[in-house]
Scaffold this active site. Structure first.
Site, short mmCIF file in Angstrom:
data_model
loop_
_atom_site.label_atom_id
_atom_site.label_comp_id
_atom_site.label_asym_id
_atom_site.label_seq_id
_atom_site.Cartn_x
_atom_site.Cartn_y
_atom_site.Cartn_z
N GLY A 14 -17.98 -71.26 36.07
CA GLY A 14 -17.47 -70.00 36.62
C GLY A 14 -18.24 -68.83 36.05
CG ASP A 142 -11.10 -70.35 30.51
OD1 ASP A 142 -10.69 -69.34 31.13
OD2 ASP A 142 -11.52 -71.37 31.10
CG HIS A 287 -11.64 -65.28 40.70
ND1 HIS A 287 -10.61 -65.80 41.45
CD2 HIS A 287 -12.35 -66.33 40.24
CE1 HIS A 287 -10.72 -67.12 41.46
NE2 HIS A 287 -11.76 -67.47 40.73
O1 F6P Z 1 -12.99 -71.36 33.31
C1 F6P Z 1 -12.95 -70.08 33.84
C2 F6P Z 1 -11.88 -69.96 34.89
O2 F6P Z 1 -11.83 -68.63 35.35
C3 F6P Z 1 -10.49 -70.41 34.44
O3 F6P Z 1 -9.83 -69.47 33.63
C4 F6P Z 1 -9.83 -70.70 35.74
O4 F6P Z 1 -8.82 -71.66 35.59
C5 F6P Z 1 -10.96 -71.24 36.60
O5 F6P Z 1 -12.15 -70.80 36.00
C6 F6P Z 1 -10.91 -70.78 38.03
O6 F6P Z 1 -11.95 -71.37 38.74
P1 F6P Z 1 -12.33 -71.01 40.25
O7 F6P Z 1 -13.20 -69.80 40.21
O8 F6P Z 1 -13.05 -72.22 40.73
O9 F6P Z 1 -11.07 -70.73 40.97
#
Ligand code: F6P
Length: 364
Positions: A14, A142, A287
């Site tokens: 991410g 995280d 996000h």
């Molecule tokens: O690992 C980073 C993170 O933002 C987490 O906090 C969250 O659970 C995940 O990625 C969300 O991922 P995506 O962008 O695939 O929804």
């Protein structure tokens, strides 16, 4: 050992505030300190498999240190060891790791810097075991990687979440409501805990401390009796009730970690309204925590990590990750960073500090 002339860099997983600052630092240090060439792979490990890349020079990284996102693109669903393709209309998975390594050789990439979190570092470790000269940089909002005090991006995410709590306070107070803020963090409660303490939450819920609904309701009522007719709850997406389960929002089968959490905030809001009749609203920060400019702390740590990663490559510290220990940036084996997730210690100083401030974790 072959002389290192050309290095590769990629951003996996991410996106996260500070990625561009790392790319800039890697590129600058490689060129200015060692006269190397730098190849940037596009969209994480996918770029390695598909040989999609761009050359990075000083001009390419000029003026990006304060910007969000990644100029190289990223992906948290493309794993070269389990690479997804549609063949004859069917989803199929292939081990494309040899192809990715062949592309490194074809491009004359002598060493690779992987900027990534838990999932990307598992992949990086597999490539290292297959003989790739590789150094990692710890990235994730995280903050759940072991063997480093902090990952870059975390503090910017905390800033955003803390500011959101400040803003929610006013509506909570004006309308005598319970306001819930759901934050990210996967299986660790770091963002929730830090933002909750700094943003003055009344209740902090984290995966490491399962909660009981009645404890949360008691806290809300207690505040009512003290004429505080509102409460602020910050809940990690991975928080769960005692004896219950985490709420899964979706599955991404191609991803190294296919589970995407989310939705616990709405579940809790419904339960609070059902049992207390106090109007409760939810904000899912999502996000927004990953986007936008990194705060100065993250720009600095990203720059330090990027430069240290280049030094580590030149010192042949392959299979290592750069890491912050106190005031010093060091290197640690990647395996130490990924063998277990770094989680909040329920008995630790931060939790005790929060409790002493009258914050409840919903467990007592
Ligand atoms: O690992 C980073 C993170 O933002 C987490 O906090 C969250 O659970 C995940 O990625 C969300 O991922 P995506 O962008 O695939 O929804």
């Amino acid at each position: 050992m072959k002389k290192i002339n050309r290095i590769g860099v990629l951003t996996g997983g991410g996106d996260c505030p500070g990625l561009n600052a790392v790319i800039r630092a890697v590129t600058k240090a490689a060129i200015i300190e060692y006269g190397l060439e730098v190849v940037g792979f596009q969209d994480g490990f996918k770029g390695m498999v598909e040989c999609s890349y761009r050359m990075l020079d000083l001009k390419a990284v000029s003026g990006i240190g304060h910007t969000g996102g990644t100029i190289l693109g990223s992906s948290n669903r493309d794993n070269p060891f389990n690479f997804h393709r549609i063949v004859d209309g069917q989803s199929q998975y292939f081990d494309e790791s040899d192809r990715a390594i062949a592309n490194l050789n074809k491009l004359g990439v002598d060493a690779l810097i992987v900027i990534g979190g838990d999932g990307s570092l598992h992949i990086a470790d597999q490539f290292y075991r297959k003989g790739v000269n590789l150094v990692a940089v710890p990235k994730t909002i995280d903050n759940d990687l072991s063997a480093t005090d902090v990952t870059f991006g975390f503090n910017t995410a905390v800033n955003t979440a803390s500011e959101a709590l400040d803003r929610l306070h006013t509506t909570a107070e004006s309308h005598h409501r319970v306001m819930i803020l759901e934050v990210m963090g996967r299986y660790a409660g770091w963002i929730s805990l830090y933002a909750g303490i700094s943003g003055g939450a009344d209740v902090i819920l984290i995966p490491e401390i399962p909660y009981k609904l009645e404890c949360i309701i008691n806290k809300i009522h207690q505040r009512y009796e003290q004429n505080k007719k509102f409460s602020i709850i910050v809940i990690a997406e991975g928080a769960l009730p005692a004896g219950g389960e985490m709420v899964v929002q979706r599955l991404v089968p191609t991803s190294h970690d296919p589970i995407r959490l989310g939705g616990i905030g709405n579940k809790l809001a419904q339960e609070i309204e059902d049992s207390s009749e106090i109007e409760t609203r939810v904000t899912v920060l999502g996000h927004l925590q990953r986007g936008g400019m990194p705060i100065p702390y993250d720009r600095i740590i990203s720059s330090r990590y990027g430069v240290a990663a280049v030094h580590a490559v030149m010192n042949e510290k392959f299979g290592h990750m750069v890491s912050l220990r106190g005031e010093k940036v060091e290197t640690v084996p990647i395996v130490d960073a990924i063998k277990e997730l770094k989680k909040v210690d329920p008995q630790g100083d931060l939790v005790r500090t929060a409790r002493a401030l009258g914050i409840t974790f919903g467990d007592r």
